[in-house]
Enzyme design. Structure first.
Site, PDB file in Angstrom:
ATOM      1  N   CYS A 122       0.879  -1.075  -0.028  1.00 15.81           N
ATOM      2  CA  CYS A 122       0.030  -0.074   0.004  1.00 15.81           C
ATOM      3  C   CYS A 122       0.997   1.171   0.148  1.00 15.81           C
ATOM      4  O   CYS A 122       1.491   1.635  -0.889  1.00 15.81           O
ATOM      5  CB  CYS A 122      -0.806  -0.069   1.309  1.00 15.81           C
ATOM      6  N   HIS A 123       0.975   2.044   1.134  1.00 14.07           N
ATOM      7  CA  HIS A 123       1.856   3.245   1.273  1.00 14.07           C
ATOM      8  C   HIS A 123       3.284   2.861   1.830  1.00 14.07           C
ATOM      9  O   HIS A 123       3.958   3.811   1.934  1.00 14.07           O
ATOM     10  CB  HIS A 123       1.101   4.122   2.183  1.00 14.07           C
TER      11      HIS A 123
END
Length: 172
Positions: free
Chosen positions: A104-105
């Site tokens: 994800c991030h």
């Protein structure tokens, strides 16, 4: 033989992006060590479902002690990349070609470490441009393995593929 996995994490991590891979790694016989700002600090997931106590403070560890690096998503990677100690820690794994798992991030920490130029990656859609500016080639797919070292995924729905590819790298 189980591997020792460093997991850099702080408040506002994406709950399942930590718990599901950590459980998968543990079930496969690997040890996940949470590393944060301070040993014993309690951190909470951004969904409010998970809370954990940090195993080791960043000043207590060195990359040489670990076989792999795990970076869950959420806001945690953005908070960590503001601290040069975490940036240097992540950079060491990339430079030493040790396995790195970022979902994800999670790749935001690797962007700040300036380790993605020429790499093939994926990540959450909102960081696609950031990844491209960092010199990476973005792939919109559930998991991407680059150079038999870097495993990246986009979001919680991709966790089964992320776990599968991460465990495959750990078995080498």
């Amino acid at each position: 033989m189980g591997k020792k996995i460093a997991c850099v994490i702080t408040d506002l991590f994406e709950d399942v992006e930590y718990t599901d891979p950590a459980k998968s790694f543990g079930e496969a016989g690997h040890e996940v060590v949470t590393i944060g700002f301070e040993k014993g600090m309690n951190v909470k997931g951004k969904q409010g479902q998970e809370q954990l106590s940090i195993d080791k403070g960043i000043d207590e560890v060195s990359p040489e002690e670990y076989d792999a690096l795990f970076i869950p998503g959420g806001f945690s990677p953005d908070l960590l990349r503001g601290d040069d100690r975490f940036v240097a820690f992540a950079k060491a794994f990339m430079d030493e070609k040790k396995p790195v798992f970022a979902i994800c991030h999670g790749p935001q920490l690797l962007i700040t470490a300036k380790t993605l130029e020429g790499r093939n990656v994926t990540g959450y859609k909102s960081i696609k441009v950031d990844l491209e500016y960092a010199g990476a080639t973005y792939h919109d797919q559930e998991v991407f393995v680059c150079g038999e070292q870097l495993v990246t995924s986009r979001q919680p729905d991709d966790i089964p593929a992320f776990n599968r590819e991460s465990l495959a790298l750990l078995s080498k």
